[in-house]
Design a protein around this motif. Sequence first.
Motif: not given
Length: 114
Positions: A3-4, A22-26, A72-73, A102-103
């Motif tokens: 997460l950033q 913004a989240a990276s990953g699936s 979500n997109a 938790d992240y």
Amino acid sequence: VQLQAFGGDLVQPGGSLRLSCAASGSFFSMYIMGWYRQAPGKQRELVASITRDGTTSLVDSVKGRFTASRDNAKSTVYLQMNNLDPEDTAVYYCNANIGPRDYWGQGTQVTVSS
């Protein structure tokens, strides 16, 4: 997931800011997302949560001033903050939760001062 968060700034009382995370990953859509903040000398507190379907919950102190949302997109969550008060000064963090996991992202500083 990584997460950033960004968008923090110095703003005058009564001003507005929009934070983004913004989240990276699936599987972003599977996460319950949250915005937390931590002021100097205080515990971290939950400001807003956003369920998978976009239902939001806000802490009483920000109701009517803050709005949380997710796209979500774009794998992104937002925190629109209006009518900011010096009491809102804190480092703001985004959080992703799924089950027992938790992240956390790095925080972004919001300073409300004249």
